[in-house]
Design an enzyme around this catalytic site. Structure first.
Site, short mmCIF file in Angstrom:
data_model
loop_
_atom_site.label_atom_id
_atom_site.label_comp_id
_atom_site.label_asym_id
_atom_site.label_seq_id
_atom_site.Cartn_x
_atom_site.Cartn_y
_atom_site.Cartn_z
N MET A 245 -17.96 -16.71 -42.18
CA MET A 245 -19.14 -17.46 -42.64
C MET A 245 -20.38 -16.57 -42.52
O MET A 245 -20.68 -16.08 -41.43
CB MET A 245 -19.34 -18.72 -41.78
CG MET A 245 -18.31 -19.81 -42.04
SD MET A 245 -18.54 -20.56 -43.66
CE MET A 245 -16.88 -21.19 -43.93
N HIS A 246 -21.09 -16.38 -43.64
CA HIS A 246 -22.32 -15.59 -43.56
C HIS A 246 -23.35 -15.94 -44.63
O HIS A 246 -24.46 -15.42 -44.60
CB HIS A 246 -21.98 -14.09 -43.67
CG HIS A 246 -21.59 -13.67 -45.06
ND1 HIS A 246 -20.32 -13.88 -45.56
CD2 HIS A 246 -22.29 -13.08 -46.06
CE1 HIS A 246 -20.26 -13.40 -46.79
NE2 HIS A 246 -21.44 -12.92 -47.12
N ARG A 247 -23.03 -16.82 -45.57
CA ARG A 247 -23.98 -17.13 -46.65
C ARG A 247 -25.22 -17.82 -46.09
O ARG A 247 -25.12 -18.69 -45.22
CB ARG A 247 -23.34 -18.03 -47.69
CG ARG A 247 -22.20 -17.39 -48.46
CD ARG A 247 -22.68 -16.45 -49.53
NE ARG A 247 -21.56 -15.80 -50.20
CZ ARG A 247 -21.68 -14.84 -51.10
NH1 ARG A 247 -22.87 -14.41 -51.43
NH2 ARG A 247 -20.61 -14.31 -51.64
#
Length: 361
Positions: free
Chosen positions: A202-204
């Site tokens: 997860m990084h957006r």
């Protein structure tokens, strides 16, 4: 003799896409500029080693910052390099800030640009990557597309058809070339992974920038961890917010530092399912046949849904979707998915052929 070719790489997905192109252009004078957009050793240097990429000729060491500050620093550094080196062609990859910065500088200096992975569209202009994609394609003399729908997107935006080349996906070239190295058992032993696990990345910004949104995401990830152990290599972007939301406050959550390419794909290959907001991982799971649940309202890679194992989910849909994937199993996904056209490990060669012909003309 061709004028030199310069590759501009800034983030780990760029390295994976560039490796087969650089290899296929062997014998041509090439320069690799690493902008340092991903500057952690585990986010960049280890990828060069894993992929057998040549050491960068230049590392600008730009690092992180706001979009404006980072892009401005990239443009200043790249302008100096392009001016000193006088390349005949700049090759950019994907949709990161390094990509648009290089395309803008090259256009101002009247240096031709080739964009690898052109034409992908999420149609969500709140995504910085979507802005970068659209502008880069408008500035590019060669647009290399990975899937058929990208051709239509470029046509609708007025990109001349002679600039567009359907070549397949060089990221898949790298995956197929290294398939025998993705040792799931070794990854389990090295990182103490459980026998059955869901892997997450997860990084957006839409998922991790807001503490409230991150907290809601963490609650769902904890529910996933109630179903099966959750292994999550934490990207520097969002790490602090996710940990602050209590991501590690669950016995079934296993947090890892970012992994190199070989170890990461080995871990993906052994997962019962993948939960992600990444673009490239949607493609890699399509080939590996691992169920992929993409926590986004849209994707610029719809072919991973129609031909692959990918599904878009909301926060509320995530846990039921994971439960179904765990019940169905990866084997069913492998049997159902189809390989997208030209995802055959030859994209790098096709790109090199087009570039060689274009520069000769």
């Amino acid at each position: 003799m061709f004028a030199p070719i310069t590759h501009v790489l800034g983030a780990r997905p760029n390295f994976v896409k560039a490796a087969p192109v650089i290899d296929a252009l062997e014998g041509t004078e090439q320069t690799v500029i690493h902008t340092g957009q991903h500057y952690d050793e585990r986010m960049s240097e280890i990828f060069f080693r894993d992929l057998g990429l040549p050491e960068p000729d230049v590392n600008l060491g730009v690092g992180s910052g706001s979009h404006a500050a980072q892009t401005a620093a990239l443009m200043v550094g790249l302008e100096q390099e392009f001016t000193e080196r006088s390349p005949g062609l700049i090759i950019v990859y994907g949709d990161v800030n390094s990509t648009i910065a290089a395309a803008l500088v090259a256009a101002k200096l009247q240096i031709p640009v080739a964009h690898v992975e052109a034409g992908l569209r999420s149609f969500d202009m709140t995504m910085p990557e979507e802005v970068n994609r659209r502008l880069t394609d408008q500035l590019s003399d060669l647009c290399f597309v990975t899937s058929p729908e990208a051709i239509g997107h470029l046509a609708s935006e007025g990109v001349p058809v002679e600039r567009v080349h359907f070549v397949g996906n060089p990221m898949i070239d790298t995956l197929l070339k290294n398939l025998e190295l993705f040792d799931t058992a070794a990854a389990r032993a090295t990182y103490d992974l459980p026998d059955r696990y869901v892997l997450a990345t997860m990084h957006r910004p839409a998922n991790v920038d807001s503490p409230e949104t991150a907290a809601a995401l963490v609650r769902r990830l904890h529910e996933v961890a109630d179903l099966a152990d959750l292994v999550i290599p934490l990207h520097p972007r969002g790490r602090q917010v996710l940990l602050g939301a209590g991501l590690d406050d669950h016995a079934g959550v296993h947090i890892l530092d970012p992994l190199g390419y070989i170890d990461f794909i080995a871990a993906v290959r052994g997962a019962a399912a993948v939960v992600t907001d990444s673009g490239g991982l949607q493609e890699e799971t399509t080939i590996l046949g691992v169920p992929c649940l993409t926590v986004r309202p849209n994707t610029e890679r719809p072919i991973t849904i129609t031909h692959g194992t990918n599904r878009l989910v909301t926060f509320d849909e995530l846990v039921p979707a994971v439960r179904k994937a765990l019940e169905t199993g990866s084997e069913a996904s492998r049997q159902q998915h189809r390989t997208p056209p030209l995802w055959d490990g030859q994209a790098g060669l096709r790109i090199a052929e087009v570039i060689t012909r274009w520069m000769s003309e």
